[in-house]
Design a protein around this motif. Structure first.
Motif, PDB file in Angstrom:
ATOM      1  N   PRO A   1      11.553   4.967   1.247  1.00 42.26           N
ATOM      2  CA  PRO A   1      12.252   4.003   2.852  1.00 42.26           C
ATOM      3  C   PRO A   1      12.157   2.616   2.242  1.00 42.26           C
ATOM      4  N   ARG A   2      11.324   2.450   1.711  1.00 42.18           N
ATOM      5  CA  ARG A   2      11.170   1.062   1.015  1.00 42.18           C
ATOM      6  C   ARG A   2      11.910   0.731  -0.464  1.00 42.18           C
ATOM      7  N   ALA A   3      13.058   1.795  -0.634  1.00 41.41           N
ATOM      8  CA  ALA A   3      13.994   1.531  -1.893  1.00 41.41           C
ATOM      9  C   ALA A   3      15.378   1.288  -1.124  1.00 41.41           C
TER      10      ALA A   3
ATOM     11  N   ASP B   1       0.294  -0.551  -0.151  1.00 42.58           N
ATOM     12  CA  ASP B   1       0.143  -0.315  -0.130  1.00 42.58           C
ATOM     13  C   ASP B   1       0.804   1.458   0.168  1.00 42.58           C
ATOM     14  N   HIS B   2       0.485   2.476  -0.646  1.00 46.42           N
ATOM     15  CA  HIS B   2       1.319   3.626  -0.478  1.00 46.42           C
ATOM     16  C   HIS B   2       0.438   5.087  -0.429  1.00 46.42           C
ATOM     17  N   GLY B   3      -0.771   5.061  -0.093  1.00 42.16           N
ATOM     18  CA  GLY B   3      -1.662   5.770   0.442  1.00 42.16           C
ATOM     19  C   GLY B   3      -2.840   6.331  -1.412  1.00 42.16           C
TER      20      GLY B   3
ATOM     21  N   SER C   1       1.133  -7.627  -5.313  1.00 44.03           N
ATOM     22  CA  SER C   1       1.062  -7.127  -3.772  1.00 44.03           C
ATOM     23  C   SER C   1       0.137  -6.385  -3.984  1.00 44.03           C
ATOM     24  N   ARG C   2       0.366  -4.894  -4.409  1.00 43.17           N
ATOM     25  CA  ARG C   2      -1.030  -4.143  -4.583  1.00 43.17           C
ATOM     26  C   ARG C   2      -2.348  -3.769  -4.876  1.00 43.17           C
ATOM     27  N   ALA C   3      -2.923  -5.360  -5.394  1.00 40.40           N
ATOM     28  CA  ALA C   3      -4.169  -5.587  -4.874  1.00 40.40           C
ATOM     29  C   ALA C   3      -4.573  -5.487  -3.727  1.00 40.40           C
TER      30      ALA C   3
ATOM     31  N   ARG D   1      16.839  11.013 -21.706  1.00 46.09           N
ATOM     32  CA  ARG D   1      16.503   9.981 -20.858  1.00 46.09           C
ATOM     33  C   ARG D   1      16.245  10.411 -19.653  1.00 46.09           C
ATOM     34  N   ARG D   2      15.085  10.232 -19.444  1.00 45.18           N
ATOM     35  CA  ARG D   2      14.746   9.810 -17.968  1.00 45.18           C
ATOM     36  C   ARG D   2      15.448   9.084 -17.153  1.00 45.18           C
ATOM     37  N   ILE D   3      15.996   8.983 -16.111  1.00 47.85           N
ATOM     38  CA  ILE D   3      16.376   7.264 -16.096  1.00 47.85           C
ATOM     39  C   ILE D   3      15.076   6.932 -14.433  1.00 47.85           C
ATOM     40  N   PRO D   4      15.148   5.668 -15.061  1.00 44.60           N
ATOM     41  CA  PRO D   4      13.534   5.274 -14.487  1.00 44.60           C
ATOM     42  C   PRO D   4      13.789   5.136 -13.119  1.00 44.60           C
ATOM     43  N   GLY D   5      13.080   5.057 -11.911  1.00 43.10           N
ATOM     44  CA  GLY D   5      13.497   4.337 -10.231  1.00 43.10           C
ATOM     45  C   GLY D   5      13.762   5.769  -9.788  1.00 43.10           C
ATOM     46  N   PHE D   6      14.171   7.101 -10.526  1.00 39.21           N
ATOM     47  CA  PHE D   6      14.426   8.381  -9.372  1.00 39.21           C
ATOM     48  C   PHE D   6      13.185   9.170  -9.766  1.00 39.21           C
ATOM     49  N   GLY D   7      12.679   9.737  -8.690  1.00 37.23           N
ATOM     50  CA  GLY D   7      11.656  10.867  -8.679  1.00 37.23           C
ATOM     51  C   GLY D   7      10.654  10.077  -8.240  1.00 37.23           C
ATOM     52  N   HIS D   8       9.973  11.060  -7.427  1.00 33.99           N
ATOM     53  CA  HIS D   8       8.799  10.601  -7.155  1.00 33.99           C
ATOM     54  C   HIS D   8       7.517  11.857  -7.138  1.00 33.99           C
ATOM     55  N   ARG D   9       6.140  11.447  -7.173  1.00 36.93           N
ATOM     56  CA  ARG D   9       5.353  13.137  -6.979  1.00 36.93           C
ATOM     57  C   ARG D   9       5.022  13.509  -5.230  1.00 36.93           C
ATOM     58  N   VAL D  10       5.511  12.101  -4.704  1.00 33.54           N
ATOM     59  CA  VAL D  10       5.345  12.690  -2.900  1.00 33.54           C
ATOM     60  C   VAL D  10       6.998  12.501  -2.351  1.00 33.54           C
TER      61      VAL D  10
HETATM   62  C1  SDX Z   1       5.909   4.414  -8.694  1.00 34.07           C
HETATM   63  O1  SDX Z   1       2.366   6.959  -6.320  1.00 34.07           O
HETATM   64  C2  SDX Z   1       3.300   6.495  -5.914  1.00 34.07           C
HETATM   65  O2  SDX Z   1       3.412   6.309  -4.212  1.00 34.07           O
HETATM   66  C3  SDX Z   1       3.670   5.434  -6.508  1.00 34.07           C
HETATM   67  C4  SDX Z   1       4.948   3.849  -6.342  1.00 34.07           C
HETATM   68  C5  SDX Z   1       3.918   3.519  -5.450  1.00 34.07           C
HETATM   69  O3  SDX Z   1       3.843   2.753  -3.330  1.00 34.07           O
HETATM   70  O4  SDX Z   1       2.449   3.403  -6.500  1.00 34.07           O
HETATM   71  O5  SDX Z   1       5.341   4.955  -5.031  1.00 34.07           O
HETATM   72  C6  SDX Z   1       5.112   3.750  -7.141  1.00 34.07           C
HETATM   73  O6  SDX Z   1       5.151   4.606  -8.977  1.00 34.07           O
HETATM   74  C7  SDX Z   1       7.585   4.589  -7.780  1.00 34.07           C
HETATM   75  C8  SDX Z   1       7.678   6.204  -9.760  1.00 34.07           C
HETATM   76  C9  SDX Z   1       7.927   5.030  -9.933  1.00 34.07           C
HETATM   77  N1  SDX Z   1       8.151   6.230 -11.831  1.00 34.07           N
HETATM   78  C10 SDX Z   1       9.465   5.890 -12.145  1.00 34.07           C
HETATM   79  O7  SDX Z   1      10.667   6.140 -11.506  1.00 34.07           O
HETATM   80  C11 SDX Z   1       9.622   7.143 -13.183  1.00 34.07           C
HETATM   81  C12 SDX Z   1      11.195   7.851 -13.560  1.00 34.07           C
HETATM   82  N2  SDX Z   1      10.354   8.832 -12.513  1.00 34.07           N
HETATM   83  C13 SDX Z   1       9.119   9.845 -13.286  1.00 34.07           C
HETATM   84  O8  SDX Z   1       9.208  10.317 -14.108  1.00 34.07           O
HETATM   85  C14 SDX Z   1       8.656  11.275 -12.424  1.00 34.07           C
HETATM   86  O9  SDX Z   1       9.282  10.941 -11.197  1.00 34.07           O
HETATM   87  C15 SDX Z   1       7.311  10.183 -11.374  1.00 34.07           C
HETATM   88  C16 SDX Z   1       6.241  10.316 -12.823  1.00 34.07           C
HETATM   89  C17 SDX Z   1       7.439   9.344 -11.268  1.00 34.07           C
HETATM   90  C18 SDX Z   1       6.512  11.505 -10.773  1.00 34.07           C
HETATM   91  O10 SDX Z   1       6.589  12.694 -11.812  1.00 34.07           O
HETATM   92  P1  SDX Z   1       5.533  14.229 -11.324  1.00 34.07           P
HETATM   93  O11 SDX Z   1       5.476  14.415  -9.489  1.00 34.07           O
HETATM   94  O12 SDX Z   1       5.010  14.720 -12.117  1.00 34.07           O
HETATM   95  O13 SDX Z   1       6.895  15.222 -11.303  1.00 34.07           O
HETATM   96  P2  SDX Z   1       7.775  15.308 -12.589  1.00 34.07           P
HETATM   97  O14 SDX Z   1       7.346  14.576 -13.528  1.00 34.07           O
HETATM   98  O15 SDX Z   1       7.333  16.781 -12.777  1.00 34.07           O
HETATM   99  O16 SDX Z   1       9.240  15.446 -12.416  1.00 34.07           O
HETATM  100  C19 SDX Z   1       9.119  17.025 -11.833  1.00 34.07           C
HETATM  101  C20 SDX Z   1      11.543  17.408 -11.831  1.00 34.07           C
HETATM  102  C21 SDX Z   1      11.027  17.927 -13.082  1.00 34.07           C
HETATM  103  O17 SDX Z   1      11.798  18.472 -13.500  1.00 34.07           O
HETATM  104  P3  SDX Z   1      12.288  20.182 -14.166  1.00 34.07           P
HETATM  105  O18 SDX Z   1      11.243  19.253 -15.457  1.00 34.07           O
HETATM  106  O19 SDX Z   1      11.033  20.489 -13.150  1.00 34.07           O
HETATM  107  O20 SDX Z   1      13.441  20.397 -14.206  1.00 34.07           O
HETATM  108  O21 SDX Z   1      12.233  16.061 -11.594  1.00 34.07           O
HETATM  109  C22 SDX Z   1      12.663  15.900 -12.926  1.00 34.07           C
HETATM  110  C23 SDX Z   1      11.187  16.064 -14.212  1.00 34.07           C
HETATM  111  O22 SDX Z   1      12.585  16.857 -15.064  1.00 34.07           O
HETATM  112  N3  SDX Z   1      12.503  14.135 -12.865  1.00 34.07           N
HETATM  113  C24 SDX Z   1      13.655  13.285 -13.051  1.00 34.07           C
HETATM  114  C25 SDX Z   1      13.119  11.937 -13.537  1.00 34.07           C
HETATM  115  N4  SDX Z   1      11.974  12.452 -12.620  1.00 34.07           N
HETATM  116  C26 SDX Z   1      11.681  13.295 -12.346  1.00 34.07           C
HETATM  117  N5  SDX Z   1      14.352  14.048 -13.441  1.00 34.07           N
HETATM  118  C27 SDX Z   1      15.925  12.885 -13.904  1.00 34.07           C
HETATM  119  N6  SDX Z   1      15.043  11.262 -13.572  1.00 34.07           N
HETATM  120  C28 SDX Z   1      13.877  11.131 -13.666  1.00 34.07           C
HETATM  121  N7  SDX Z   1      13.876   9.497 -12.981  1.00 34.07           N
END
Ligand code: SDX
Length: 382
Positions: free
Chosen positions: A272-274, A188-190, A343-345, A257-266
């Motif tokens: 902490p899970r990482a 779960d995650h909000g 798991s998330r189900a 290219r964005r690196i997956p696994g980085f960044g999060h809305r919250v």
């Molecule tokens: C999960 O919500 C949850 O709780 C999800 C989760 C769960 O348990 O349910 O935690 C599981 O989904 C984790 C997230 C997995 N996704 C990724 O790893 C994909 C890569 N990350 C992203 O694309 C991004 O971070 C999101 C989609 C996860 C969040 O996007 P937001 O909140 O809409 O933020 P954004 O895309 O507007 O980025 C904000 C800034 C930007 O910079 P600026 O344009 O403002 O200069 O952060 C940068 C983005 O460019 N950014 C990254 C980046 N992710 C965001 N820069 C480089 N690499 C990245 N991966």
């Protein structure tokens, strides 16, 4: 009524919940008040399901009964297994196959559980769905390997039984415990996108099968659950290249290219899970001697941190390390996101039931920006 547009519903408060809380500033996650670190180390996935669905950690007696009820629902009807095999033979993607198979389960529910307003029935259906997802996924993967499904073993835990059905052999304790911990971490995650999707569907009083299949759809996207597979594909690309991980990431970022696994809305700090998964990966790597994915992942994290991403609130999330842990368990890459769904189900079902207890149809506003007073002209005069 505010007219401020909040794209992606960022920061918008739409519900109250007792289920889980994410503090993105300090990197904290709790399920009903219990810290994820304590649950990951001390609770089984069955205990976490019980906590989410029933509101408290079970006693030993309650846990044994709950686990037995869950295990008793693992078998899947032959028609569903036949469909899973057909989809595997057709080369369907695992998340799409899971969505199809789960949507079929409603055909086999007892008539007495049909009323979507009966929340006890919804939880019984949720238990069936949660129990059957591992059986569906293991059968799908074995069909892709040209193998028959392995029948579930009611004497194994939820986590161990999945690994058993996948390989045909009982997992060792370390593998079973590792996988069980991963299921706990992803439960779960909000109000993440897939959970909110399930809630929107549940808010119309649609059945929970629809909510779970909606959640599966939302989770499959690369911005959400699909990222764990993308991370492993990046690591594999690095491994196949003639570059070290840092040079590969430098070039990838220069290509935009964005690196997956980085960044999060919250989370604005490391998830902490990482952290927990990194620690588990380190244990597994050190005991196996194969530290390749660990070395690549930590080198990329260090580099991106030095590049200031962390200062901008862009840090590793759960998906950055989960794939490497699954790889050490011998799980195929495109099964990582389905395992997230497995798991998330539990969390989706918990949120649907909780929201329906005080239900209100979810229907936000949109600002109309299209033309007004368009004069209609019949097609043959256009
Ligand atoms: C999960 O919500 C949850 O709780 C999800 C989760 C769960 O348990 O349910 O935690 C599981 O989904 C984790 C997230 C997995 N996704 C990724 O790893 C994909 C890569 N990350 C992203 O694309 C991004 O971070 C999101 C989609 C996860 C969040 O996007 P937001 O909140 O809409 O933020 P954004 O895309 O507007 O980025 C904000 C800034 C930007 O910079 P600026 O344009 O403002 O200069 O952060 C940068 C983005 O460019 N950014 C990254 C980046 N992710 C965001 N820069 C480089 N690499 C990245 N991966």
């Amino acid at each position: 009524m505010s007219d401020e547009l909040k794209r992606g519903l960022e920061g918008v408060l739409v519900a109250e919940s007792d289920l889980s809380y994410v503090d993105g500033e300090v990197g904290k996650l709790v399920y009903r008040g219990y810290d994820i670190e304590d649950l990951a180390q001390g609770a089984s996935y069955e205990e976490v399901l019980y906590l989410l669905w029933h509101g408290s950690l079970p006693t030993r007696e309650e846990l044994d009964a709950f686990a037995a009820d869950l295990a008793a629902e693992r078998a899947v009807d032959d028609d569903v297994l036949d469909t899973v095999r057909t989809l595997a033979d057709a080369g369907e993607r695992p998340m799409a196959a899971l969505r199809t198979a789960v949507s079929m389960l409603s055909a086999y529910e007892p008539e007495s559980d049909a009323d979507p307003a009966d929340l006890d029935a919804t939880l019984r259906k949720g238990r069936r769905i949660t129990a059957k997802i591992p059986t569906i996924l293991a059968a799908f993967e074995r069909a892709r390997q040209g193998e028959d499904p392995v029948a579930p073993d009611p004497d194994l835990s939820h986590a161990a039984n999945f690994l058993y059905m996948l390989t045909g052999t009982e997992p060792d304790d370390v593998s079973a415990e590792t996988f069980d911990m991963a299921l706990t971490l992803h439960a779960d995650h909000g109000l993440n996108a897939s959970t909110f999707t399930a809630m929107v569907i549940g808010s119309t009083m649609a059945d929970v099968y629809s909510g779970v299949t909606g959640g599966i759809g939302a989770l499959s996207g690369p911005l959400h659950g699909g990222a764990n597979q993308d991370v492993m594909e990046v690591l594999q690309e690095v491994d196949a290249s003639d570059k070290d991980p840092v040079q590969w990431v430098k070039d990838a970022r220069e290509e935009g290219r964005r690196i997956p696994g980085f960044g999060h809305r919250v989370y604005k700090v490391k998830d902490p899970r990482a952290k927990i998964l990194e620690g588990k990966l380190r244990d597994l790597a050190e005991s196996s001697g194969d530290t390749k994915w660990l070395d690549y992942t930590t080198a990329i994290e260090e580099y991106l941190t030095e590049q200031g991403l962390l200062d901008k609130g862009i840090a590793p999330n759960v998906d950055f390390y989960s794939g490497s842990v699954y790889d050490s368990l011998g799980i195929p890459v495109d099964m990582y996101t389905p395992i997230f769904a497995m798991s998330r189900a539990g969390g989706w079902i918990a949120h649907v039931v909780e929201y329906q207890e005080d239900n209100r149809l979810i229907r936000p506003r949109g600002r109309y920006t299209g033309p007004e007073d368009s004069a209609f002209v019949p097609v043959d005069e256009r």
